[in-house]
Design an enzyme around this catalytic site. Structure first.
Site, short mmCIF file in Angstrom:
data_model
loop_
_atom_site.label_atom_id
_atom_site.label_comp_id
_atom_site.label_asym_id
_atom_site.label_seq_id
_atom_site.Cartn_x
_atom_site.Cartn_y
_atom_site.Cartn_z
N ALA A 94 36.19 47.26 45.18
CA ALA A 94 35.49 46.35 44.24
C ALA A 94 35.38 44.98 44.88
O ALA A 94 36.27 44.53 45.60
CB ALA A 94 36.27 46.26 42.93
N GLY A 95 34.30 44.31 44.60
CA GLY A 95 34.14 42.95 45.10
C GLY A 95 32.78 42.43 44.71
O GLY A 95 31.91 43.17 44.25
N ASN B 130 36.62 38.11 44.85
CA ASN B 130 37.03 38.69 46.14
C ASN B 130 38.48 38.37 46.49
O ASN B 130 39.21 39.25 46.94
CB ASN B 130 36.07 38.26 47.25
CG ASN B 130 34.74 38.98 47.13
OD1 ASN B 130 34.69 40.15 46.76
ND2 ASN B 130 33.65 38.29 47.39
N TYR C 59 32.07 33.80 50.72
CA TYR C 59 32.30 35.24 50.72
C TYR C 59 33.17 35.62 51.93
O TYR C 59 34.21 36.28 51.78
CB TYR C 59 30.95 35.95 50.77
CG TYR C 59 31.01 37.44 50.98
CD1 TYR C 59 31.28 38.31 49.94
CD2 TYR C 59 30.75 37.99 52.25
CE1 TYR C 59 31.32 39.68 50.14
CE2 TYR C 59 30.78 39.36 52.46
CZ TYR C 59 31.07 40.20 51.40
OH TYR C 59 31.11 41.55 51.61
N ASN D 14 34.43 47.84 36.59
CA ASN D 14 33.92 47.17 35.38
C ASN D 14 32.40 47.31 35.22
O ASN D 14 31.81 46.75 34.31
CB ASN D 14 34.31 45.68 35.35
CG ASN D 14 33.60 44.88 36.43
OD1 ASN D 14 32.85 45.41 37.23
ND2 ASN D 14 33.83 43.57 36.45
N ASP E 138 38.43 45.60 34.35
CA ASP E 138 38.23 44.57 35.37
C ASP E 138 39.47 44.42 36.24
O ASP E 138 40.59 44.41 35.72
CB ASP E 138 37.93 43.25 34.64
CG ASP E 138 37.23 42.27 35.55
OD1 ASP E 138 37.81 41.91 36.59
OD2 ASP E 138 36.10 41.88 35.21
N1 LIG Z 1 27.24 46.93 51.26
C1 LIG Z 1 27.53 46.33 52.40
O1 LIG Z 1 26.70 46.31 53.32
C2 LIG Z 1 28.86 45.66 52.60
C3 LIG Z 1 29.10 44.99 53.80
C4 LIG Z 1 30.33 44.38 54.00
C5 LIG Z 1 31.32 44.47 53.02
N2 LIG Z 1 31.03 45.11 51.86
C6 LIG Z 1 32.09 45.16 50.83
O2 LIG Z 1 32.23 46.52 50.41
C7 LIG Z 1 32.57 46.55 49.02
C8 LIG Z 1 31.60 47.46 48.28
O3 LIG Z 1 30.29 46.94 48.42
P1 LIG Z 1 29.05 47.68 47.79
O4 LIG Z 1 27.90 47.40 48.68
O5 LIG Z 1 29.39 49.07 47.46
O6 LIG Z 1 28.85 46.81 46.47
P2 LIG Z 1 28.56 47.29 45.00
O7 LIG Z 1 28.23 46.04 44.24
O8 LIG Z 1 27.62 48.42 44.96
O9 LIG Z 1 29.98 47.83 44.53
C9 LIG Z 1 31.00 47.02 44.02
C10 LIG Z 1 31.65 47.79 42.88
O10 LIG Z 1 32.78 47.02 42.39
C11 LIG Z 1 32.67 46.90 40.98
N3 LIG Z 1 33.32 45.62 40.64
C12 LIG Z 1 32.95 44.40 41.08
N4 LIG Z 1 33.79 43.47 40.59
C13 LIG Z 1 34.71 44.13 39.83
C14 LIG Z 1 35.83 43.71 39.06
N5 LIG Z 1 36.18 42.42 38.94
N6 LIG Z 1 36.56 44.66 38.42
C15 LIG Z 1 36.21 45.97 38.51
N7 LIG Z 1 35.15 46.43 39.22
C16 LIG Z 1 34.42 45.51 39.87
C17 LIG Z 1 31.17 46.94 40.68
O11 LIG Z 1 30.87 47.31 39.36
C18 LIG Z 1 30.70 47.97 41.69
O12 LIG Z 1 30.83 49.29 41.19
C19 LIG Z 1 32.56 45.11 48.53
O13 LIG Z 1 33.90 44.64 48.55
C20 LIG Z 1 31.75 44.39 49.57
O14 LIG Z 1 32.12 43.02 49.68
C21 LIG Z 1 29.84 45.71 51.62
#
Ligand SMILES: NC(=O)c1ccc[n+]([C@@H]2O[C@H](COP(=O)([O-])OP(=O)(O)OC[C@H]3O[C@@H](n4cnc5c(N)ncnc54)[C@H](O)[C@@H]3O)[C@@H](O)[C@H]2O)c1
Length: 317
Positions: free
Chosen positions: A77-78, A96, A144, A32, A56
């Site tokens: 996604a999250g 989440n 979270y 999204n 979404d």
């Molecule tokens: N970056 C880190 O260090 C880290 C650490 C632990 C866990 N995570 C998990 O890894 C995943 C990716 O993290 P990231 O750092 O790439 O974050 P990010 O915010 O860059 O990527 C999340 C993506 O999901 C999309 N998104 C969010 N909610 C949505 C929804 N309801 N519908 C459709 N799309 C949606 C966003 O637009 C984005 O492209 C997440 O689930 C996060 O919790 C990340």
């Protein structure tokens, strides 16, 4: 294989998509764009094997329609901002947990049997055992972490009911190209506004582990290719840890800033729900033959260099 990637336009998801396209899969990104960036994926727009759907995960009918005929789902996604849940008690529940249940239910209704999920070290909270193994109990100190732990339990149960293959990855903080949130990002934003002074949320002592993004993607596919359980749960981290102050020192050094004055605004945690020591055991992952290739300092330096070259991102979030 036709692979469905929620969150494929984000930091981690877009690197997973690069890997999948590179190995010849058909890939559908479902995102999204609440935090995702078109620039992370636009090099695939002319590829016949690439499809982008802007919607979404909470929109169940659209999600199910888009997921049809997929063989494997990466649910990436999250809402990745650990801090947000202290002031907004619904966001992790919806973005989440309920989002994950939507993905699982759509998979079930479409008879898709393979899922990979981005979980987190936050499920362990303030663990007292370091490095923390996968067998450590869920003790989240943030909504979270709680929502990710609940999501893991739902994945476990759906996988058990319907004989799925599940891959659950508990990540430490990822760093590297396309990084758009976290303390390096915050430090660079603050230093862009005032290069003489850096305010830190903590006293600088929290110790964290980090993983360079290309090592992380390599770990994900090592696990998927080599681990043979039905439900595969792995920590993804690094043997090294570093303090928040040391991260700030490396950021300043890489930016060429010599006399930045630090102000420490908090105690041994940056915010309510933060964890003062995050160091995951990666013994299980190393048994598959995986090793990180980039040390944490080099990963931080590459992140700073990337954000310097892509400074528009500092205003994007
Ligand atoms: N970056 C880190 O260090 C880290 C650490 C632990 C866990 N995570 C998990 O890894 C995943 C990716 O993290 P990231 O750092 O790439 O974050 P990010 O915010 O860059 O990527 C999340 C993506 O999901 C999309 N998104 C969010 N909610 C949505 C929804 N309801 N519908 C459709 N799309 C949606 C966003 O637009 C984005 O492209 C997440 O689930 C996060 O919790 C990340």
């Amino acid at each position: 294989m036709k692979i469905f990637v929620t969150g494929g336009a984000g930091f981690i998801g877009s690197h997973i998509v690069d890997y999948l396209i590179g190995r010849g899969d058909d890939v559908v990104i479902y995102d999204n764009f609440c935090t995702g960036q078109e620039i992370f994926i636009k090099h695939h727009f002319d590829n016949q094997r690439f499809t982008l759907i802007k919607d979404d995960v909470l929109n169940f009918n659209a999600l199910k329609k888009a997921m049809k005929d997929s063989d494997f789902v990466f649910h990436i996604a999250g809402h990745a901002d650990v801090r947000g849940g202290y002031t907004d008690h619904d966001i992790d529940l919806k973005q989440n947990f309920m989002a994950t249940q939507n993905v699982l239910e759509a998979m079930h209704q479409l008879n898709i049997k393979n899922i990979a999920f981005s979980s987190t070290s936050s499920v362990y909270g303030d663990a007292i055992l370091h490095p923390t193994p996968e067998s450590y109990p869920f003790e989240p100190t943030s909504l979270y972490g709680a929502a990710k732990a609940n999501s893991e339990n739902y994945i476990y149960t759906y996988a058990h009911y319907y004989d799925w293959n599940a891959y659950i990855f508990r990540f430490v903080s990822w760093i590297g190209e396309r990084y758009t949130h976290g303390c390096i990002f915050d430090f660079m934003k603050k230093l862009k506004a005032d290069s003489s002074h850096l305010y830190m949320l903590s006293d600088g002592t929290p110790k964290k582990s980090s993983l360079y993004v290309k090592d992380g993607v390599n770990a994900i596919f090592t696990i998927i290719e080599k681990s043979s359980e039905k439900i595969n749960i792995y920590n993804l981290g690094h043997e090294e840890v570093t303090t928040i102050k040391n991260i700030a020192d490396i950021v300043c050094d890489e930016l060429g800033l010599k006399k930045v004055q630090y102000t420490f605004e908090g105690g041994d945690k940056g915010w309510m729900g933060d964890n003062k020591f995050v160091h995951l055991s990666i013994d299980k992952l190393k048994q598959l033959g995986w090793e990180p290739t980039v040390n944490i300092e080099e990963g931080i330096r590459r992140t700073v260099r990337y954000l310097k070259e892509s400074s528009f991102l500092l205003n994007a979030r």
